[in-house]
Design a protein around this motif. Structure first.
Motif, short mmCIF file in Angstrom:
data_model
loop_
_atom_site.label_atom_id
_atom_site.label_comp_id
_atom_site.label_asym_id
_atom_site.label_seq_id
_atom_site.Cartn_x
_atom_site.Cartn_y
_atom_site.Cartn_z
N LEU A 24 70.07 24.87 21.45
CA LEU A 24 68.79 25.03 21.17
C LEU A 24 68.76 24.73 19.67
CD1 LEU A 24 66.14 26.24 22.21
CD2 LEU A 24 66.79 28.38 21.17
N GLU A 25 67.93 23.40 19.41
CA GLU A 25 67.71 23.06 18.08
C GLU A 25 66.48 23.73 17.36
OE1 GLU A 25 66.47 18.94 15.84
OE2 GLU A 25 66.32 19.06 17.90
N LEU A 26 66.80 24.59 16.37
CA LEU A 26 65.93 25.37 15.48
C LEU A 26 65.18 24.64 14.50
CD1 LEU A 26 68.24 28.57 15.65
CD2 LEU A 26 66.35 27.93 17.50
N MET A 27 63.90 24.92 14.55
CA MET A 27 63.23 24.15 13.20
C MET A 27 62.10 25.09 12.69
SD MET A 27 62.20 20.54 14.73
CE MET A 27 61.37 19.97 13.15
N ASP A 73 72.25 34.38 15.01
CA ASP A 73 72.23 34.92 16.46
C ASP A 73 71.97 33.70 17.52
OD1 ASP A 73 73.26 37.29 15.40
OD2 ASP A 73 71.44 38.59 15.54
N LEU A 74 70.79 33.34 17.22
CA LEU A 74 70.36 32.34 18.09
C LEU A 74 71.07 31.01 18.27
CD1 LEU A 74 66.51 32.35 17.43
CD2 LEU A 74 67.44 32.63 19.72
N SER A 75 71.53 30.53 17.10
CA SER A 75 72.46 29.38 17.12
C SER A 75 73.86 29.92 17.93
CB SER A 75 72.85 28.89 15.67
OG SER A 75 71.56 28.52 15.06
N THR A 76 74.30 30.86 17.72
CA THR A 76 75.66 31.70 18.27
C THR A 76 75.35 31.44 19.77
OG1 THR A 76 76.44 32.42 16.17
CG2 THR A 76 77.63 32.94 18.36
N ALA A 92 63.45 30.26 25.65
CA ALA A 92 63.65 30.02 24.27
C ALA A 92 62.68 31.25 23.37
CB ALA A 92 63.02 28.78 23.82
N ILE A 93 61.57 31.34 23.96
CA ILE A 93 60.56 32.37 23.27
C ILE A 93 61.19 33.65 23.28
CG2 ILE A 93 58.44 33.20 23.20
CD1 ILE A 93 58.44 30.40 21.90
N ARG A 94 61.54 34.14 24.62
CA ARG A 94 62.12 35.26 24.77
C ARG A 94 63.39 35.59 23.92
NH1 ARG A 94 62.44 35.18 29.99
NH2 ARG A 94 64.63 34.91 30.41
N GLY A 138 66.64 21.67 23.67
CA GLY A 138 65.20 21.48 23.45
C GLY A 138 65.02 21.94 21.84
N THR A 139 63.87 21.97 21.46
CA THR A 139 63.55 22.54 20.07
C THR A 139 62.59 23.47 20.19
OG1 THR A 139 63.53 20.06 19.36
CG2 THR A 139 62.51 21.59 18.33
N LEU A 140 62.80 24.69 19.40
CA LEU A 140 62.05 25.75 19.14
C LEU A 140 61.73 25.84 17.56
CD1 LEU A 140 61.27 28.37 20.16
CD2 LEU A 140 63.03 29.62 19.34
N ARG A 141 60.14 25.75 17.47
CA ARG A 141 59.84 25.61 16.13
C ARG A 141 59.28 26.88 15.75
NH1 ARG A 141 56.12 20.95 18.59
NH2 ARG A 141 56.27 22.64 20.18
#
Length: 307
Positions: free
Chosen positions: A121-124, A113-116, A284-286, A92-95
């Motif tokens: 997870l799609e980061l925006m 770090d998050l992408s690895t 995702a938030i954590r 999903g997406t994390l904005r």
């Protein structure tokens, strides 16, 4: 049964004060917002709004309903978080909302770090002034954000959000090196010595602009702001060019031009990680909270070893 979508409009009206502002924030037309709120009054069976010209105010019953709405929305967010924890991987997406100096110093390494760790997870990322972040979180255009307050510019708690301490920074008086006086100076003395100088501050309405004005007023004068710039790198270059003096927080003052002197003040900027109530345990938030904290720790250690 009360409609949660209408309740959300009422909650936003309590925060934003005008129907036009609610419509803009939630991508409605003003007439649609008015119609939905009128329908909510019929469902509730009691007056919720007092109308006077273009202004509307909430009745005591409406304020009570807004309080219940905050609790209902938090429960729904918690339910979503509970379901997400049952999935095998993060998708999903994390904005993410942040301010400019945090992007290059803290957020960029956290994104790596998050992408690895979570490639699904799609980061925006959205850059915005921290004063706008709470509204964007409530409107669900952001999921997590860095919000701020300064000494002299306290920010009220938002019942829709949870926020945790993240970073505290020194605020510096940035001035041409030729102006600087040796030795520490208390904030009022350091600032009052610059009451006749032109000042550089952020765009009016931003947190940084408000902080500059209030800090100077606390020192006994109103600053004569000649230049407006929201990027602290640009602010420091203007100071180096002799265009004025400015207040710059630690993150924005890591690499000042050689001709700029930084005097530490007793003023502080505090950054918190904010997210909607009920989402703290969403995977995702954590994960974002953990990555941001690791990145901030690494950045602090790097700054300490460089000095």
């Amino acid at each position: 049964m009360l409609d949660i979508r209408k309740l959300r409009l009422l909650r936003e009206l309590a925060h934003r004060q005008t129907i036009a502002a609610v419509a803009e924030a939630l991508n409605y037309t003003p007439s649609a917002v008015s119609q939905q709120l009128t329908a909510l009054e019929r469902e509730a069976g009691v007056p919720l709004l007092e109308r006077g010209g273009r202004r509307v105010t909430l009745t005591p019953a409406a304020h009570t309903l807004v309080g219940h709405t905050e609790s209902i929305l938090a429960i729904l967010e918690q339910a979503t978080a509970d379901l997400a924890r049952g999935r095998a991987e993060l998708t999903g997406t994390l904005r993410i909302g942040t301010f400019p100096t945090a992007i290059r110093t803290i957020l960029a390494p956290a994104l790596v770090d998050l992408s690895t760790a979570h490639p699904g997870l799609e980061l925006m990322v959205t850059e915005l002034d921290p004063v706008l972040a709470p509204g964007a979180l409530r409107a669900e255009t952001l999921d997590i954000a860095l919000v701020q307050d300064y000494d002299y510019v306290p920010v009220d708690d938002d019942a829709a959000l949870d926020a945790e301490p993240f970073l505290e920074e020194i605020v510096y008086l940035a001035e041409p090196a030729a102006f600087a006086e040796p030795g520490p100076r208390p904030t009022p003395l350091a600032l009052s010595a610059r009451h006749e100088n032109p000042w550089i501050a952020g765009t009016p309405g931003t947190l940084c602009h408000t902080m500059t004005v209030r800090a100077c007023q606390a020192a006994g004068f109103t600053p004569r702001i000649r230049h407006h710039a929201d990027d602290f790198g640009a602010v420091l270059e203007l100071v180096a060019a002799g265009a004025g003096v400015a207040l710059v927080p630690e993150l924005g003052a890591r690499t000042p031009p050689a001709t700029v002197a930084l005097t530490p003040l007793d003023t502080r900027r505090r950054t918190r990680i904010a997210y909607r109530r009920g989402t703290a345990d969403h995977p995702a938030i954590r994960a974002a909270r953990t990555a941001l904290r690791h990145s901030a720790t690494a950045a602090r250690e790097g700054w300490a070893s460089a000095h």
